[in-house]
Motif scaffolding. Structure first.
Motif, short mmCIF file in Angstrom:
data_model
loop_
_atom_site.label_atom_id
_atom_site.label_comp_id
_atom_site.label_asym_id
_atom_site.label_seq_id
_atom_site.Cartn_x
_atom_site.Cartn_y
_atom_site.Cartn_z
N ARG A 10 -9.51 10.90 34.25
CA ARG A 10 -9.18 11.68 33.05
C ARG A 10 -9.48 10.88 31.77
NH1 ARG A 10 -3.36 13.10 30.64
NH2 ARG A 10 -4.01 14.84 29.34
N SER A 11 -9.06 9.62 31.76
CA SER A 11 -9.28 8.78 30.59
C SER A 11 -10.77 8.60 30.31
CB SER A 11 -8.64 7.40 30.79
OG SER A 11 -7.26 7.54 30.99
N LEU A 12 -11.55 8.37 31.36
CA LEU A 12 -12.99 8.19 31.18
C LEU A 12 -13.66 9.47 30.70
CD1 LEU A 12 -13.84 6.04 34.32
CD2 LEU A 12 -13.81 5.31 31.93
N ARG A 13 -13.24 10.61 31.23
CA ARG A 13 -13.82 11.89 30.80
C ARG A 13 -13.54 12.15 29.32
NH1 ARG A 13 -14.79 15.97 34.92
NH2 ARG A 13 -14.64 15.00 36.96
N ILE A 14 -12.30 11.90 28.90
CA ILE A 14 -11.93 12.13 27.51
C ILE A 14 -12.71 11.19 26.59
CG2 ILE A 14 -10.04 11.96 25.84
CD1 ILE A 14 -8.19 13.04 28.07
N ALA A 15 -12.81 9.92 26.97
CA ALA A 15 -13.54 8.94 26.16
C ALA A 15 -15.02 9.29 26.04
CB ALA A 15 -13.37 7.54 26.74
N VAL A 16 -15.64 9.63 27.16
CA VAL A 16 -17.06 9.98 27.15
C VAL A 16 -17.29 11.26 26.35
CG1 VAL A 16 -18.97 10.76 28.60
CG2 VAL A 16 -17.65 8.75 29.26
N GLY A 17 -16.42 12.24 26.54
CA GLY A 17 -16.56 13.49 25.80
C GLY A 17 -16.46 13.29 24.30
N LEU A 18 -15.46 12.53 23.87
CA LEU A 18 -15.30 12.26 22.44
C LEU A 18 -16.48 11.46 21.88
CD1 LEU A 18 -11.49 11.45 22.26
CD2 LEU A 18 -12.66 13.48 21.37
N MET A 19 -16.98 10.49 22.68
CA MET A 19 -18.10 9.68 22.23
C MET A 19 -19.36 10.55 22.06
SD MET A 19 -19.77 6.26 23.92
CE MET A 19 -20.14 7.10 25.43
N LEU A 20 -19.63 11.42 23.01
CA LEU A 20 -20.81 12.28 22.90
C LEU A 20 -20.71 13.22 21.70
CD1 LEU A 20 -21.47 13.18 26.64
CD2 LEU A 20 -22.99 11.91 25.11
N ILE A 21 -19.54 13.78 21.49
CA ILE A 21 -19.35 14.68 20.34
C ILE A 21 -19.52 13.92 19.03
CG2 ILE A 21 -17.67 16.13 19.13
CD1 ILE A 21 -16.60 16.90 21.95
N ALA A 22 -18.97 12.70 18.95
CA ALA A 22 -19.10 11.88 17.74
C ALA A 22 -20.56 11.53 17.50
CB ALA A 22 -18.26 10.62 17.87
N LEU A 23 -21.30 11.17 18.56
CA LEU A 23 -22.72 10.85 18.40
C LEU A 23 -23.51 12.07 17.94
CD1 LEU A 23 -23.32 8.60 21.53
CD2 LEU A 23 -23.30 7.88 19.13
N SER A 24 -23.12 13.24 18.39
CA SER A 24 -23.78 14.46 17.96
C SER A 24 -23.48 14.76 16.49
CB SER A 24 -23.34 15.63 18.83
OG SER A 24 -24.01 16.81 18.44
N LEU A 25 -22.23 14.57 16.10
CA LEU A 25 -21.85 14.83 14.71
C LEU A 25 -22.54 13.89 13.72
CD1 LEU A 25 -18.02 15.52 15.09
CD2 LEU A 25 -19.79 17.16 14.45
N THR A 26 -22.81 12.65 14.17
CA THR A 26 -23.48 11.70 13.30
C THR A 26 -25.00 11.84 13.34
OG1 THR A 26 -23.46 10.02 15.04
CG2 THR A 26 -21.64 9.99 13.45
N GLY A 27 -25.50 12.70 14.23
CA GLY A 27 -26.93 12.95 14.29
C GLY A 27 -27.70 11.97 15.15
N ILE A 28 -27.02 11.13 15.88
CA ILE A 28 -27.71 10.13 16.69
C ILE A 28 -28.34 10.75 17.93
CG2 ILE A 28 -27.35 8.05 18.10
CD1 ILE A 28 -25.24 7.21 16.04
N VAL A 29 -27.66 11.67 18.60
CA VAL A 29 -28.20 12.27 19.81
C VAL A 29 -28.57 13.74 19.65
CG1 VAL A 29 -27.06 10.68 21.38
CG2 VAL A 29 -25.93 12.80 20.75
N GLY A 30 -28.36 14.32 18.52
CA GLY A 30 -28.71 15.72 18.30
C GLY A 30 -27.72 16.68 18.93
N LEU A 31 -28.16 17.90 19.15
CA LEU A 31 -27.28 18.95 19.66
C LEU A 31 -26.86 18.73 21.10
CD1 LEU A 31 -28.89 22.15 18.12
CD2 LEU A 31 -26.75 21.04 17.48
#
Length: 62
Positions: A10-31
């Motif tokens: 659960r902890s890993l899923r939440i961390a990875v999910g938040l990281m991917l969303i943050a990277l998308s919001l900053t434009g690093i990985v796109g949509l």
């Protein structure tokens, strides 16, 4: 929905999910980073719909 996601999972899923969303919001990985909503949701809900199909349960049996 019976919980099938354990604490570490659960902890890993939440961390990875938040990281991917943050990277998308900053434009690093796109949509594609919005795919992080899936692990975030499964971590928060403690249920992964694929686990029963594969016979996996990472939650401790009490």
């Amino acid at each position: 929905m019976k919980a099938n996601v354990g604490t570490l999972d659960r902890s890993l899923r939440i961390a990875v999910g938040l990281m991917l969303i943050a990277l998308s919001l900053t434009g690093i990985v796109g949509l594609w980073g919005w795919i992080g909503v899936v692990p975030l949701a499964t971590g928060v809900l403690r249920f992964c719909p694929v686990y029963p199909l594969l016979g996996i349960n990472t939650r401790k049996i009490e």
